[in-house]
Write an enzyme that holds these catalytic residues in place. Structure first.
Site, short mmCIF file in Angstrom:
data_model
loop_
_atom_site.label_atom_id
_atom_site.label_comp_id
_atom_site.label_asym_id
_atom_site.label_seq_id
_atom_site.Cartn_x
_atom_site.Cartn_y
_atom_site.Cartn_z
N ASP A 1 -7.28 20.00 -13.34
CA ASP A 1 -7.60 18.67 -13.84
C ASP A 1 -7.24 18.67 -15.32
O ASP A 1 -7.91 19.30 -16.14
CB ASP A 1 -9.09 18.37 -13.62
CG ASP A 1 -9.47 16.95 -14.03
OD1 ASP A 1 -8.80 16.40 -14.92
OD2 ASP A 1 -10.44 16.41 -13.48
N TYR B 1 -16.53 17.71 -14.39
CA TYR B 1 -17.03 16.34 -14.50
C TYR B 1 -18.08 16.09 -13.40
O TYR B 1 -17.90 16.51 -12.25
CB TYR B 1 -15.85 15.37 -14.38
CG TYR B 1 -16.26 13.95 -14.13
CD1 TYR B 1 -17.13 13.28 -15.00
CD2 TYR B 1 -15.79 13.26 -13.02
CE1 TYR B 1 -17.51 11.97 -14.76
CE2 TYR B 1 -16.16 11.95 -12.77
CZ TYR B 1 -17.03 11.32 -13.64
OH TYR B 1 -17.42 10.03 -13.40
N ARG C 1 0.85 -1.20 0.00
CA ARG C 1 0.00 0.00 0.00
C ARG C 1 0.88 1.25 0.00
O ARG C 1 0.60 2.23 -0.66
CB ARG C 1 -0.95 0.00 1.21
CG ARG C 1 -1.65 1.34 1.41
CD ARG C 1 -2.90 1.29 2.29
NE ARG C 1 -2.84 0.39 3.39
CZ ARG C 1 -2.13 0.59 4.53
NH1 ARG C 1 -1.41 1.68 4.68
NH2 ARG C 1 -2.13 -0.31 5.48
N LYS D 1 -8.34 7.75 -18.79
CA LYS D 1 -8.69 8.33 -20.08
C LYS D 1 -7.51 8.26 -21.05
O LYS D 1 -7.06 7.18 -21.37
CB LYS D 1 -9.23 9.74 -19.86
CG LYS D 1 -10.30 9.81 -18.75
CD LYS D 1 -11.52 9.03 -19.12
CE LYS D 1 -12.60 8.85 -18.07
NZ LYS D 1 -12.48 9.29 -16.73
C1 LIG Z 1 -12.21 15.42 -16.23
C2 LIG Z 1 -12.36 14.22 -15.33
N1 LIG Z 1 -11.79 14.23 -14.12
C3 LIG Z 1 -11.90 13.17 -13.27
C4 LIG Z 1 -12.63 12.05 -13.63
C5 LIG Z 1 -12.76 10.92 -12.64
O1 LIG Z 1 -11.90 9.87 -12.99
P1 LIG Z 1 -12.17 8.31 -12.72
O2 LIG Z 1 -13.37 7.93 -13.49
O3 LIG Z 1 -10.89 7.67 -13.18
O4 LIG Z 1 -12.38 8.17 -11.25
C6 LIG Z 1 -13.23 11.99 -14.88
C7 LIG Z 1 -14.02 10.81 -15.27
O5 LIG Z 1 -14.70 10.81 -16.26
C8 LIG Z 1 -13.09 13.11 -15.76
O6 LIG Z 1 -13.68 13.13 -16.97
#
Ligand SMILES: Cc1ncc(COP(=O)(O)O)c(C=O)c1O
Length: 382
Positions: free
Chosen positions: A172, A98, A46, A197
């Site tokens: 982000d 998101y 971990r 992604k």
């Molecule tokens: C811009 C963005 N940030 C964060 C996330 C969250 O990521 P995860 O689905 O890997 O938890 C997403 C998920 O679609 C996203 O599009």
């Protein structure tokens, strides 16, 4: 190392024991100690794992940071970042994030005592007017999900840091990836990724990451990473590392295909509005060209026929798979209001139910255009 070279080599040297060129998947929960408390850098998985270390070093190099930390998902990385703050702190965030980020902020962290203001971070004046003495974080998503709005990273970093040294600016960077835009270099304090992604790139692994420069932040975040334990397994780290090796070539083709798709949709009679950062109709196209290497692979659009037509088109494509997520080699289509952003329903962040979002993949673009053409043509109501 140049970016393309770092994608393949950063953090990854051939295995010293066997000479294996690819980073081994260290599928172990624990490590033998040479004496009580005398380990060889790893004591429990971990806390650390060599496959994860390779991924973390690679991510740090790609973003131009001093450290990288990998997580079990993008949401785990976001949650860990917010643990830097305390109940009562104020966070200023984009009003176009998101849906899962909004859900975490609104339904988990807000009840825990954190105070969120949602503003249009593409508008500097709006951000300026909402900064407060108790503001501790400015959270940006640029391009945003799903409206592909841009925020000026360097102008906002200057604004926030001039207002107070106690404000952390987090970007982000999931949609752009470090190949298109490097927020740390532009003045951000931390970069956040859903590696699920484009970094992973093949829709076969869920993961997240935080990258930064400041050693004190590294210490605190690494403490939370271990104490909370939302870490990725070694197989997940291996898959993400493998995906990153081809990131630049994939992103170039994603952008080429997406630009063609945006051009096609922009003149289609059934399309009301197309959103793509490099398209001449994008209100921030100049910022896009300054801040991003290309427009990326995401395209959103609205239809003259509204919500019912959006659902019909999303259910009519054959190559574009109707699915959540984005950034994989295959093209995806979705209706954010009913799918990825359902958690924003009835809030100030609610998404137009007539909006369709495309993750444009690496298929031959003529096949993609033909698919959109047949899906759009099916309806005779307009
Ligand atoms: C811009 C963005 N940030 C964060 C996330 C969250 O990521 P995860 O689905 O890997 O938890 C997403 C998920 O679609 C996203 O599009």
């Amino acid at each position: 190392m140049e970016f393309e070279t770092a994608c393949i080599h950063a953090g990854q040297t051939p295995d010293p024991t066997t000479g294996a060129v690819m980073t081994p998947i260290y599928q172990t929960a624990t490590y033998i100690q040479d004496g009580v408390g005398k380990h060889r850098g790893y004591d429990y998985a971990r806390t650390g794992n060599p496959t994860r270390t390779a991924l973390e070093s690679c991510l740090s190099a790609l973003e131009g940071g001093q450290f990288g930390l990998a997580f079990a998902s993008g949401m785990a990385a976001i949650d860990t970042t917010l643990r830097l703050l305390s109940p009562g702190d104020h966070i200023l965030t984009s009003n176009d994030v998101y849906g899962g980020t909004y859900r975490l902020f609104d339904q988990v962290l807000h009840p825990y005592g954190m105070d969120f203001s949602y503003v249009d971070t593409s508008d500097l004046e709006q951000v300026k007017s909402q900064l407060r003495p108790d503001t501790r974080m400015l959270w940006l998503e640029t391009p945003s999900n799903p409206l592909l709005r841009l925020s000026d990273i360097s102008a906002l970093a200057q604004l926030a840091h001039a207002y107070s040294k106690n404000i952390l600016m987090v970007v982000d960077n999931t949609f752009a990836t470090p190949y298109l835009q490097r927020p740390l270099v532009l003045g951000a304090d931390l970069v956040l990724h859903s590696t699920t992604k484009y970094l992973g790139g093949h829709s076969d692994v869920v993961g997240g990451a935080i990258v930064g420069n400041d050693r004190k932040l590294q210490e605190r975040l690494a403490f939370f990473q271990n104490a909370v334990g939302a870490v990725p397994g070694p197989m997940d780290c291996f898959l993400t590392l493998r995906g990153i090796k081809t990131l630049p070539v994939r992103m170039d083709r994603h952008a080429q295909n997406a630009a063609r798709v945006a051009d096609y949709l922009a003149i289609h009679p059934k399309v009301a509005q197309v959103m793509y950062p490099y398209h001449p109709s994008h209100p921030q196209v100049e910022l896009a060209r300054r801040q991003m290497r290309s427009g990326g692979g995401m395209v959103s659009f609205t239809l003259e026929g509204g919500a019912a037509e959006a659902v019909r088109v999303a259910e009519s494509t054959r190559l574009f798979a109707l699915a959540e997520s984005l950034g994989g080699v295959e093209s995806l289509i979705e209706v954010p209001a009913a799918m990825t952003h359902a958690s924003t329903a009835d809030s100030a962040l609610a998404v137009d139910p007539g909006l369709v979002r495309l993750s444009v993949g690496l298929e031959n673009v003529d096949d993609l255009l033909a698919d959109l053409s047949q899906a759009l043509a099916k309806d005779n109501t307009i």
